[in-house]
Design an enzyme around this catalytic site. Sequence first.
Site, short mmCIF file in Angstrom:
data_model
loop_
_atom_site.label_atom_id
_atom_site.label_comp_id
_atom_site.label_asym_id
_atom_site.label_seq_id
_atom_site.Cartn_x
_atom_site.Cartn_y
_atom_site.Cartn_z
N ASP A 56 -0.31 0.35 -9.96
CA ASP A 56 1.06 -0.04 -10.32
C ASP A 56 1.11 -1.32 -11.15
OD1 ASP A 56 2.02 2.16 -9.03
OD2 ASP A 56 3.37 1.09 -7.68
N ASN A 98 3.26 6.03 -12.01
CA ASN A 98 4.29 6.36 -11.01
C ASN A 98 4.85 5.08 -10.40
OD1 ASN A 98 5.98 7.86 -9.45
ND2 ASN A 98 4.41 8.66 -8.06
N ASP A 329 9.54 1.56 3.27
CA ASP A 329 8.09 1.77 3.08
C ASP A 329 7.34 1.60 4.40
OD1 ASP A 329 8.84 2.06 0.49
OD2 ASP A 329 7.73 0.35 -0.31
N GLU A 357 7.22 8.67 -3.96
CA GLU A 357 5.99 9.24 -4.54
C GLU A 357 5.91 10.75 -4.33
OE1 GLU A 357 6.48 6.33 -3.64
OE2 GLU A 357 4.93 4.90 -4.21
N HIS A 403 0.05 7.20 -1.82
CA HIS A 403 -0.78 6.18 -1.17
C HIS A 403 -0.40 5.96 0.28
CE1 HIS A 403 2.33 2.88 -2.42
NE2 HIS A 403 2.88 4.08 -2.57
N ARG A 404 0.91 5.95 0.57
CA ARG A 404 1.31 5.64 1.95
C ARG A 404 0.99 6.79 2.91
NH1 ARG A 404 3.05 0.82 1.21
NH2 ARG A 404 4.28 0.44 -0.67
N LYS A 429 -2.73 3.32 -5.82
CA LYS A 429 -1.41 2.91 -6.35
C LYS A 429 -1.10 1.47 -5.97
CE LYS A 429 3.34 4.53 -6.90
NZ LYS A 429 4.25 3.46 -6.54
#
Length: 447
Positions: A56, A98, A329, A357, A403-404, A429
């Site tokens: 990012d 993204n 998040d 995402e 990623h999460r 990311k």
Amino acid sequence: MKPTSTSANTLVLSRAQLAQGEISLPGSKSISNRVLLLAALAKGRTRLSGLLDSDDTRVMLAALRQLDVKLEDHGDGRLDVEGGLAPSSQRESIFLGNAGTAFRPLTAALAMLGGHYHLHGVARMHERPIGDLVDALVGIGADIRYAGNEGYPPLDIASGSIRGGQALKVKGSVSSQFLTALLLASPLCTASTGHPLIIEVEGELISKPYVLITLNLMARFGVDVQREGWHRFIVPAASAYVAPGELAIEGDASSASYFMALGAIGGGPVKVRGVGSRSIQGDIAFADVLQRMGAVVQWETESVQVSGVQVAKGERLKAFDEDFNLIPDAAMTAAALAMFADGPCLLRNIASWRVKETDRIHAMHTELARLGAQVESGPDWLRVHPIADHAWRDAAIETYDDHRMAMCFSLASFGPARVTILDPACVAKTFPDYFQVFHSLIQEQSA
Ligand SMILES: O=C(O)C1=C[C@@H](OP(=O)(O)O)[C@@H](O)[C@H](O)C1
Ligand SMILES: C=C(OP(=O)(O)O)C(=O)O
């Protein structure tokens, strides 16, 4: 604990028993991308330290370089930025991956700056809404056209004629990044029109703490925004960013959530350096959620330490029923922890998960169910029933290029099943070496 990698694209997690130790966080994504843009727009040179190095921030840095901003990289998160971003003399096609924190703010800044730009990203970015931001900008005279589907990137931006003296209206119910984008770019507007910029938020504003990060950092660059509740923001006439000299970027509070969670389920203590009681990031409130789940949290100004139960020995966290609108998040980490709770856990007010995402409500529902959890979900909520010891199933977890998803499901290694993470590299990311840091805290179960 050593991971067993079956191939570059999968990671088999060993069964974990305890989590203990200290780690240092990578820089905050939200702060890194904001200060890069602020420094580029400021008068003077900003010396950044603690900058995140991930997908990012790389797309943001590449965009600024392409726009002729002078960057001097001193390595190890230290970077000098020479301000004075100027309109491009030729049409620039800029790829922003993204990264919402790059795409939305650059859309506003370039639309107000003048010049011709084509902004695009990965396929998923072209499914993430941007219409509310484009409507707000077009409303004050920006020239922005959709190059694909209406309401979504890619975008073609040309020099418009930005009008001052009228309130700019923006909806905040889909993403707070639209308001953040307008705020960050606002001095370009006040400079060209000579008027203050009044931004009015129509309807509900989600993810409010991220707007506070924006206002805090704008103030560090010399622009003080008057805020009237959450519905009106006034940027004074002739506002201009001035480089603050040196600026140290905090660790990422959303990334901290995974390690705090490890302390909560792996006994701990786990000490996380880089965010503490002075943090400007809303996601530190995740520690309060952990406390309500039974963990013990100790704050210092620049670190936080978490201890908790040992789920590998059959102990459980307390179930929760919470509104997660302020920390969308870190909320994903709470959803993963629900596997180890003593009752059903409800996450409310998380509609924004659908447009991040991936559709995170769908993804979380599907993958928790794959491990054996009973899960229910609706347009803006998710209910996760904890997994009883006998109900765990070995599973290969899809990560949806999110990623999460990969980071959250690392916590499943504390369950009694064999867990494989597919495409673990998607953590790049925001946290390229997540799994190395994760493994440094884990003690695996003896066979
Ligand atoms: O402004 C920011 O830095 C962010 C705002 C939040 O997005 P929404 O406002 O879309 O919820 C958050 O999910 C994202 O990771 C970062
Ligand atoms: C939603 C996220 O990213 P973005 O900044 O691209 O919106 C995220 O990091 O969870």
